[in-house]
Design a protein around this motif. Structure first.
Motif, PDB file in Angstrom:
ATOM      1  N   THR A 107       0.798  -1.282   0.079  1.00 59.92           N
ATOM      2  CA  THR A 107      -0.100  -0.206  -0.080  1.00 59.92           C
ATOM      3  C   THR A 107       0.865   1.222   0.051  1.00 59.92           C
ATOM      4  OG1 THR A 107      -1.684  -1.253   1.384  1.00 59.92           O
ATOM      5  CG2 THR A 107      -1.679   1.326   1.248  1.00 59.92           C
ATOM      6  N   VAL A 108       1.977   1.290   0.801  1.00 58.03           N
ATOM      7  CA  VAL A 108       2.826   2.324   0.895  1.00 58.03           C
ATOM      8  C   VAL A 108       3.694   2.621  -0.528  1.00 58.03           C
ATOM      9  CG1 VAL A 108       4.771   3.560   2.062  1.00 58.03           C
ATOM     10  CG2 VAL A 108       3.026   2.340   3.152  1.00 58.03           C
ATOM     11  N   MET A 109       3.853   1.540  -0.983  1.00 56.48           N
ATOM     12  CA  MET A 109       4.480   1.452  -2.484  1.00 56.48           C
ATOM     13  C   MET A 109       3.652   2.206  -3.340  1.00 56.48           C
ATOM     14  SD  MET A 109       7.561   0.950  -2.291  1.00 56.48           S
ATOM     15  CE  MET A 109       8.827  -0.308  -1.069  1.00 56.48           C
ATOM     16  N   VAL A 110       2.413   1.663  -3.446  1.00 50.38           N
ATOM     17  CA  VAL A 110       1.387   2.180  -4.519  1.00 50.38           C
ATOM     18  C   VAL A 110       1.121   3.730  -4.286  1.00 50.38           C
ATOM     19  CG1 VAL A 110      -0.926   2.280  -5.098  1.00 50.38           C
ATOM     20  CG2 VAL A 110       0.192   0.069  -4.925  1.00 50.38           C
ATOM     21  N   VAL A 111       1.044   4.283  -2.947  1.00 51.84           N
ATOM     22  CA  VAL A 111       0.919   5.575  -2.762  1.00 51.84           C
ATOM     23  C   VAL A 111       2.146   6.458  -3.082  1.00 51.84           C
ATOM     24  CG1 VAL A 111       0.772   7.282  -0.735  1.00 51.84           C
ATOM     25  CG2 VAL A 111      -0.704   5.183  -0.850  1.00 51.84           C
ATOM     26  N   LEU A 112       3.511   5.808  -2.802  1.00 54.17           N
ATOM     27  CA  LEU A 112       4.453   6.516  -3.157  1.00 54.17           C
ATOM     28  C   LEU A 112       4.727   6.529  -4.883  1.00 54.17           C
ATOM     29  CD1 LEU A 112       7.501   5.461  -0.982  1.00 54.17           C
ATOM     30  CD2 LEU A 112       6.485   7.853  -1.313  1.00 54.17           C
ATOM     31  N   ALA A 113       4.243   5.403  -5.488  1.00 59.19           N
ATOM     32  CA  ALA A 113       4.420   5.563  -7.024  1.00 59.19           C
ATOM     33  C   ALA A 113       3.311   6.717  -7.393  1.00 59.19           C
ATOM     34  CB  ALA A 113       3.996   4.019  -7.729  1.00 59.19           C
ATOM     35  N   LEU A 114       2.330   6.676  -6.933  1.00 63.44           N
ATOM     36  CA  LEU A 114       1.162   7.568  -7.330  1.00 63.44           C
ATOM     37  C   LEU A 114       1.828   9.175  -7.056  1.00 63.44           C
ATOM     38  CD1 LEU A 114      -2.324   6.172  -6.258  1.00 63.44           C
ATOM     39  CD2 LEU A 114      -1.449   6.756  -8.559  1.00 63.44           C
ATOM     40  N   GLY A 115       2.402   9.054  -6.072  1.00 65.02           N
ATOM     41  CA  GLY A 115       3.091  10.370  -5.604  1.00 65.02           C
ATOM     42  C   GLY A 115       4.085  10.972  -6.630  1.00 65.02           C
ATOM     43  N   TRP A 116       4.850  10.104  -7.093  1.00 66.78           N
ATOM     44  CA  TRP A 116       5.868  10.324  -8.130  1.00 66.78           C
ATOM     45  C   TRP A 116       5.350  10.544  -9.544  1.00 66.78           C
ATOM     46  CZ3 TRP A 116      10.321  12.278  -7.468  1.00 66.78           C
ATOM     47  CH2 TRP A 116      11.011  12.162  -6.415  1.00 66.78           C
ATOM     48  N   TYR A 117       4.159   9.788  -9.697  1.00 62.03           N
ATOM     49  CA  TYR A 117       3.540   9.764 -11.150  1.00 62.03           C
ATOM     50  C   TYR A 117       3.022  11.252 -11.094  1.00 62.03           C
ATOM     51  CZ  TYR A 117      -0.315   9.542 -14.573  1.00 62.03           C
ATOM     52  OH  TYR A 117      -0.969   9.875 -15.538  1.00 62.03           O
ATOM     53  N   PHE A 118       2.322  11.731  -9.911  1.00 68.96           N
ATOM     54  CA  PHE A 118       1.819  13.205 -10.281  1.00 68.96           C
ATOM     55  C   PHE A 118       2.909  14.288 -10.082  1.00 68.96           C
ATOM     56  CE2 PHE A 118      -2.227  11.108  -8.662  1.00 68.96           C
ATOM     57  CZ  PHE A 118      -3.057  11.416  -9.629  1.00 68.96           C
ATOM     58  N   ARG A 119       3.960  13.869  -9.571  1.00 68.76           N
ATOM     59  CA  ARG A 119       5.060  14.818  -9.494  1.00 68.76           C
ATOM     60  C   ARG A 119       5.764  15.178 -10.768  1.00 68.76           C
ATOM     61  NH1 ARG A 119       8.339  17.869 -10.710  1.00 68.76           N
ATOM     62  NH2 ARG A 119      10.193  18.736  -9.630  1.00 68.76           N
ATOM     63  N   ILE A 120       5.667  13.771 -11.602  1.00 69.88           N
ATOM     64  CA  ILE A 120       6.443  13.884 -12.898  1.00 69.88           C
ATOM     65  C   ILE A 120       5.229  14.700 -14.035  1.00 69.88           C
ATOM     66  CG2 ILE A 120       7.251  12.549 -14.794  1.00 69.88           C
ATOM     67  CD1 ILE A 120       8.347  10.515 -12.714  1.00 69.88           C
ATOM     68  N   ASN A 121       4.193  14.266 -13.835  1.00 74.37           N
ATOM     69  CA  ASN A 121       3.099  14.493 -14.988  1.00 74.37           C
ATOM     70  C   ASN A 121       2.574  16.108 -14.697  1.00 74.37           C
ATOM     71  OD1 ASN A 121       3.399  12.533 -16.712  1.00 74.37           O
ATOM     72  ND2 ASN A 121       2.139  11.119 -15.514  1.00 74.37           N
ATOM     73  N   TYR A 122       2.487  16.278 -13.468  1.00 80.09           N
ATOM     74  CA  TYR A 122       1.790  17.644 -12.839  1.00 80.09           C
ATOM     75  C   TYR A 122       2.867  18.315 -11.971  1.00 80.09           C
ATOM     76  CZ  TYR A 122      -2.347  15.063 -14.359  1.00 80.09           C
ATOM     77  OH  TYR A 122      -3.217  14.387 -15.088  1.00 80.09           O
ATOM     78  N   ARG A 123       4.002  18.486 -12.647  1.00 75.78           N
ATOM     79  CA  ARG A 123       5.078  19.362 -12.208  1.00 75.78           C
ATOM     80  C   ARG A 123       4.980  20.933 -11.799  1.00 75.78           C
ATOM     81  NH1 ARG A 123      10.089  19.052 -15.956  1.00 75.78           N
ATOM     82  NH2 ARG A 123       8.732  18.004 -16.707  1.00 75.78           N
ATOM     83  N   GLN A 124       4.022  21.279 -12.232  1.00 78.34           N
ATOM     84  CA  GLN A 124       3.649  22.753 -11.911  1.00 78.34           C
ATOM     85  C   GLN A 124       2.805  22.695 -10.660  1.00 78.34           C
ATOM     86  OE1 GLN A 124       2.183  21.072 -14.558  1.00 78.34           O
ATOM     87  NE2 GLN A 124       0.264  21.439 -14.602  1.00 78.34           N
ATOM     88  N   LEU A 125       2.270  21.685 -10.054  1.00 77.23           N
ATOM     89  CA  LEU A 125       1.330  21.700  -8.960  1.00 77.23           C
ATOM     90  C   LEU A 125       2.193  21.286  -7.609  1.00 77.23           C
ATOM     91  CD1 LEU A 125      -1.442  19.979  -9.987  1.00 77.23           C
ATOM     92  CD2 LEU A 125      -1.412  22.242  -9.716  1.00 77.23           C
TER      93      LEU A 125
END
Length: 151
Positions: A107-125
């Motif tokens: 579960t923690v790994m999935v949350v971290l992966a989602l965090g990195w996905y949004f960091r890469i794709n939505y950098r401006q946020l």
């Protein structure tokens, strides 16, 4: 005079010797050998559970040096245990095939992966402190995961 030796064998391969008369009943044998624990003890002779407490040892063909297997049932009191009760390795919640702790790391790994996905794709946020926090949490979780599973 008139006593027979009975070998009481337990599941943990320990053995005790009891002396009894052939006219003693199963209930008398239990009360002699397991005072206060008669209701928790199950006696097995030649693959047969000795349930009838009034049956004599002679009628069961128990002779000198016979082996009776003893088992302590789970409804035991707080007295000194004759047999160790098995302890489950991982307690599980009723109705769930897995324990809650086994799902924590994925579960923690999935949350971290989602965090990195949004960091890469939505950098401006993501602000600089948010990115530093994400890096710190990732490093911390990585060290914890390798520390726990790397042994």
């Amino acid at each position: 005079p008139g006593l027979i030796k009975i070998r009481l064998k337990f599941l943990n391969d320990t053995e005790e010797v009891a002396m009894a008369r052939p006219e003693d009943t199963v209930g008398v044998l239990k009360s002699k050998c397991f005072p206060g624990q008669e209701s928790q003890m199950k006696l097995i002779y030649r693959g047969q559970l000795l349930q009838d407490q009034a049956q004599t040892l002679r009628s069961l063909h128990i002779t000198d040096n016979c082996v009776i297997h003893c088992h302590r049932s789970r409804g035991a009191t707080a007295a000194t245990p004759t047999l160790p009760d098995p302890i489950p390795a991982v307690p599980t919640a009723p109705g769930l095939p897995l324990g809650g702790g086994t799902l924590m790391v994925p579960t923690v790994m999935v949350v971290l992966a989602l965090g990195w996905y949004f960091r890469i794709n939505y950098r401006q946020l993501f602000t600089a402190p948010a990115t530093v926090s994400l890096i710190g949490v990732t490093v911390l979780v990585t060290f914890l995961a390798f520390g726990v599973y790397g042994q």
